[in-house]
Design a protein around this motif. Structure first.
Motif, PDB file in Angstrom:
ATOM      1  N   UNK A 525       0.833  -1.212   0.000  1.00 14.00           N
ATOM      2  CA  UNK A 525       0.000   0.000   0.000  1.00 14.00           C
ATOM      3  C   UNK A 525       0.865   1.259   0.000  1.00 14.00           C
ATOM      4  N   UNK A 526       1.965   1.235   0.745  1.00 17.07           N
ATOM      5  CA  UNK A 526       2.893   2.365   0.722  1.00 17.07           C
ATOM      6  C   UNK A 526       3.438   2.566  -0.692  1.00 17.07           C
ATOM      7  N   UNK A 527       3.786   1.461  -1.355  1.00 16.46           N
ATOM      8  CA  UNK A 527       4.320   1.534  -2.712  1.00 16.46           C
ATOM      9  C   UNK A 527       3.311   2.065  -3.708  1.00 16.46           C
ATOM     10  N   UNK A 528       2.013   1.858  -3.421  1.00 16.71           N
ATOM     11  CA  UNK A 528       0.960   2.397  -4.288  1.00 16.71           C
ATOM     12  C   UNK A 528       0.769   3.895  -4.078  1.00 16.71           C
ATOM     13  N   UNK A 529       1.382   4.408  -3.016  1.00 14.50           N
ATOM     14  CA  UNK A 529       1.242   5.841  -2.736  1.00 14.50           C
ATOM     15  C   UNK A 529       0.339   6.147  -1.562  1.00 14.50           C
ATOM     16  N   UNK A 548       8.113   2.165   9.790  1.00 16.16           N
ATOM     17  CA  UNK A 548       9.430   2.642  10.220  1.00 16.16           C
ATOM     18  C   UNK A 548      10.567   1.895   9.518  1.00 16.16           C
ATOM     19  N   UNK A 549      10.300   0.653   9.135  1.00  9.85           N
ATOM     20  CA  UNK A 549      11.323  -0.177   8.483  1.00  9.85           C
ATOM     21  C   UNK A 549      11.242  -0.147   6.959  1.00  9.85           C
ATOM     22  N   UNK A 550      10.390   0.708   6.418  1.00 11.88           N
ATOM     23  CA  UNK A 550      10.158   0.733   4.970  1.00 11.88           C
ATOM     24  C   UNK A 550      10.902   1.887   4.295  1.00 11.88           C
ATOM     25  N   UNK A 551      11.472   1.593   3.130  1.00  9.29           N
ATOM     26  CA  UNK A 551      12.148   2.593   2.308  1.00  9.29           C
ATOM     27  C   UNK A 551      11.380   2.720   1.000  1.00  9.29           C
ATOM     28  N   UNK A 552      10.698   3.855   0.813  1.00  9.75           N
ATOM     29  CA  UNK A 552       9.844   4.017  -0.366  1.00  9.75           C
ATOM     30  C   UNK A 552      10.646   3.970  -1.662  1.00  9.75           C
ATOM     31  N   UNK A 553      11.903   4.401  -1.597  1.00  8.28           N
ATOM     32  CA  UNK A 553      12.733   4.363  -2.796  1.00  8.28           C
ATOM     33  C   UNK A 553      12.934   2.954  -3.321  1.00  8.28           C
ATOM     34  N   UNK A 554      12.949   1.982  -2.417  1.00  7.94           N
ATOM     35  CA  UNK A 554      13.085   0.583  -2.823  1.00  7.94           C
ATOM     36  C   UNK A 554      11.736  -0.050  -3.138  1.00  7.94           C
ATOM     37  N   UNK A 555      10.701   0.344  -2.388  1.00 11.18           N
ATOM     38  CA  UNK A 555       9.394  -0.308  -2.494  1.00 11.18           C
ATOM     39  C   UNK A 555       8.622   0.095  -3.755  1.00 11.18           C
ATOM     40  N   UNK A 556       8.649   1.372  -4.098  1.00 13.53           N
ATOM     41  CA  UNK A 556       7.769   1.859  -5.178  1.00 13.53           C
ATOM     42  C   UNK A 556       8.074   1.236  -6.545  1.00 13.53           C
ATOM     43  N   UNK A 557       9.353   1.074  -6.941  1.00 12.74           N
ATOM     44  CA  UNK A 557       9.603   0.419  -8.243  1.00 12.74           C
ATOM     45  C   UNK A 557       9.088  -1.020  -8.280  1.00 12.74           C
ATOM     46  N   UNK A 558       9.244  -1.730  -7.154  1.00 14.49           N
ATOM     47  CA  UNK A 558       8.756  -3.119  -7.110  1.00 14.49           C
ATOM     48  C   UNK A 558       7.227  -3.169  -7.146  1.00 14.49           C
ATOM     49  N   UNK A 559       6.601  -2.185  -6.516  1.00 20.49           N
ATOM     50  CA  UNK A 559       5.128  -2.137  -6.520  1.00 20.49           C
ATOM     51  C   UNK A 559       4.606  -1.907  -7.933  1.00 20.49           C
ATOM     52  N   UNK A 560       5.293  -1.068  -8.697  1.00 20.09           N
ATOM     53  CA  UNK A 560       4.859  -0.843 -10.093  1.00 20.09           C
ATOM     54  C   UNK A 560       4.901  -2.137 -10.889  1.00 20.09           C
ATOM     55  N   UNK A 574       5.782 -11.699  -5.245  1.00 17.42           N
ATOM     56  CA  UNK A 574       6.367 -10.354  -5.281  1.00 17.42           C
ATOM     57  C   UNK A 574       5.993  -9.550  -4.040  1.00 17.42           C
ATOM     58  N   UNK A 575       4.769  -9.718  -3.559  1.00 19.34           N
ATOM     59  CA  UNK A 575       4.352  -9.023  -2.330  1.00 19.34           C
ATOM     60  C   UNK A 575       5.166  -9.528  -1.143  1.00 19.34           C
TER      61      UNK A 575
END
Length: 581
Positions: A525-529, A548-560, A574-575
């Motif tokens: 959900x964070x990766x979706x925005x 707190x343990x999430x890095x959006x820079x890493x998560x968002x490309x994988x979410x796409x 993938x999830x």
């Protein structure tokens, strides 16, 4: 005995390990015999006294409710008392005794069977749950008639050195009996029937007790005193586990307990991702008293106040505008300036106001939520005035459920303006800038977002109904529960589209369904925005830890990449891989 596992519906998290205590339905032991003419009135009296005894039991349960008992329990006890007073239960079996000469137990069971058959013909999830309530009430009366006690004597002796704690296994368990178990050594329960939103599931989540429902044959396959493991996270039950499996689950249980203690330290920690993005964490509540748990968990506010709970368990009587206002005001004050999002009545479907008048073939697709409110304008206006009056005491927002059409949005907004006008005429204050939002829970709404973002101040995605309507699944029917899949590509597309449309329009978008509280889906959900989560207060700290343990820079490309996938296994893998980032 050989070990075996059963798979059902997970309704409450955690692991429970203990001995099985089987609750055999009293109906199985009912004797059938004919009563002689001269003894009929004595048999009638015996049944009447049993009914009176159960009335007293329910009243005692109500009076003895502990202060920390979930508010739902009192409502469920009220429902059972109302059922017990209904002539279909209190009078019809007496006529059966007099006319057919059946003994009291047989007469009661005959009447219950006839009522159950009527319920079986109705395709309505709420009414199916009411059938269970009637059967639970009958069970209580039968136990009094037969002199049986449903609860065991606690025995702490355990050859393995562990306290012998009890896991209740039953076809079904009434909320009132659950409260009795809670005072003993009850640590979990397993039922053959039930769904995510059955009474037993709701109480299990409120009590934070591991549970699995919809297990089908659990009460016939599991034997008395068997060692049983409940994995509440997956809905898996393991009976007669090997020593190795038992040790593995005991270790997992200890790890969960240690993890829970650690989570308490996060209460005052800001919910910010590793790369500095602030995330808003809100609480879902049913009653104002739940605000205490929300504040205790460190919620930024209330993302969903399910106002229909003020209307339920009242035998069809409707709370007055003043009564509603007091409840909404109480919530606003308890949240001390934090946002309180009050959803207008989501009645209908599994939550009819009056069961007797609720006879639609498929109410989930019928007159429910905003459709019901627009059809009952005085009821709707009364609630809107109460919410607006409460807006003076805190940051209150109005959330409209189940919108799908532009005219529904326009009519709802017009009625809010009408309610404001009525308050001005009466000289009653309200916040003229109160925000109004829409629930996105119908695929048609998610596919026509421009008309929503043009008219509304914020959006909230109700994933429970969105999944149900997208996949054509009755989410409380355990026979199709395996088809309920939040990771279906169509569901993910609709959620992602809604979040993106909100961002483009510059309005807030929250998720307030079960997905928001599922830590396995937080990063997705964070990766979706998504930047606003609303969940049960008990889930909030675990979700915060994941943030707190999430890095959006890493998560968002994988979410796409996940959003481009269509194969279920590829999406699930993938999830899961997101958790390692």
């Amino acid at each position: 005995m050989a070990s075996f596992s059963l798979h059902g519906i997970p309704v409450s998290r955690g692991i429970a390990i203990g001995r099985a205590h089987l609750l055999a339905p009293a109906a199985l032991d009912v004797k059938h015999y004919l009563v002689q003419e001269e003894h009929l009135e004595a048999e009638v009296t015996r049944l009447r006294e049993a009914l009176a005894t159960v009335h007293r039991e329910l009243q005692t349960l109500w009076n003895d409710l502990p202060k920390d008992a979930p508010t739902e329990l009192g409502a469920f006890i009220d429902v059972h008392a109302l059922i017990l007073s209904d002539p279909m239960i209190s009078e019809a079996p007496l006529d059966i005794i007099r006319t057919r000469h059946y003994n009291a137990e047989w007469a009661l069971l005959t009447q219950i069977d006839e009522l159950s058959a009527q319920f079986d013909e109705i395709e309505d999830p709420y009414l199916r749950e009411r059938k269970a309530d009637i059967q639970q009430v009958a069970e209580r009366v039968l136990k009094v008639l037969m002199g049986t006690e449903p609860l065991p004597v606690q025995d702490d002796d355990d050859p393995d050195g562990f306290k012998a704690q009890m896991i209740v296994v039953a076809h079904d368990i009434s909320p009132a009996d659950m409260l009795k178990f809670r005072d003993r050594s009850f640590i979990g329960f397993i039922t053959d029937v039930g769904g995510q939103n059955s009474h037993t599931a709701i109480v299990a989540r409120s009590l934070d007790i591991p549970a699995a429902v919809g297990m089908s044959q659990a009460s016939t396959l599991i034997e008395q005193d068997d060692w049983v493991i409940i994995d509440g996270d997956t809905g898996v039950v393991i009976a007669n586990p090997s020593a190795l499996v038992l040790d593995q689950y005991r270790e997992r249980q200890l790890q969960q307990q240690r993890a829970r203690k650690k989570l308490q330290k996060l209460k005052k920690t800001a919910s910010v991702t590793k790369d500095g993005t602030a995330i808003t964490l809100l609480a879902n509540i049913e009653l104002p008293e739940d605000c205490e748990a929300a504040m205790e968990a460190g919620a930024h506010g209330v993302g969903l106040f399910r106002s229909e709970f003020l209307f339920m368990g009242r035998a069809g009587s409707i709370p007055s505008e003043d009564e509603q206002f007091e409840q909404y005001r109480k919530a606003a004050e308890m949240m001390k300036g934090r946002v309180v999002t009050i959803r207008t009545l989501d009645l209908g479907a599994d939550k009819p106001l009056d069961q007797a008048d609720h006879t639609a073939l498929n109410p989930a697709l019928g007159l429910r939520a905003i459709r019901y409110c627009l059809a009952e304008p005085q009821l709707f206006l009364s609630q809107l005035r109460a919410i607006l009056r409460a807006s003076v005491y805190g940051k209150v927002r109005i959330l409209i459920p189940m919108l799908a059409h532009a005219f529904e949005i326009d009519q709802a907004l017009a009625m809010i303006e009408q309610a404001k006008g009525q308050l001005r005429e009466a000289g009653l204050p309200y916040d003229a800038t109160v925000e109004v939002g829409a629930m996105i829970e119908i695929p048609a709404a998610a596919l026509s977002l421009p008309m929503f973002v043009k008219r509304m101040d914020f959006l909230s995605i109700g994933t429970n109904d969105l999944i149900q309507y997208t996949l054509a699944i009755d989410r409380v029917d355990y026979e199709v529960a395996h088809l309920y899949n939040p990771l279906h590509p169509a569901v993910l597309q609709l959620i992602a589209m809604t979040i993106a449309a909100g961002h483009k329009a510059g309005i807030d978008v929250a998720v307030c369904g079960e997905m928001a509280g599922d830590v396995k889906l937080t990063r997705l959900l964070l990766g979706m925005g998504l930047r606003e989560f609303s969940m049960h207060p008990a889930q909030l700290l675990a979700v915060k830890q994941e943030i707190l343990n999430s890095d959006l820079g890493l998560i968002m490309p994988q979410t796409r990449k996940i959003l481009r996938a269509v194969e279920p296994n590829a999406i699930a893998d993938a999830v899961q891989a997101l958790q390692a980032l």
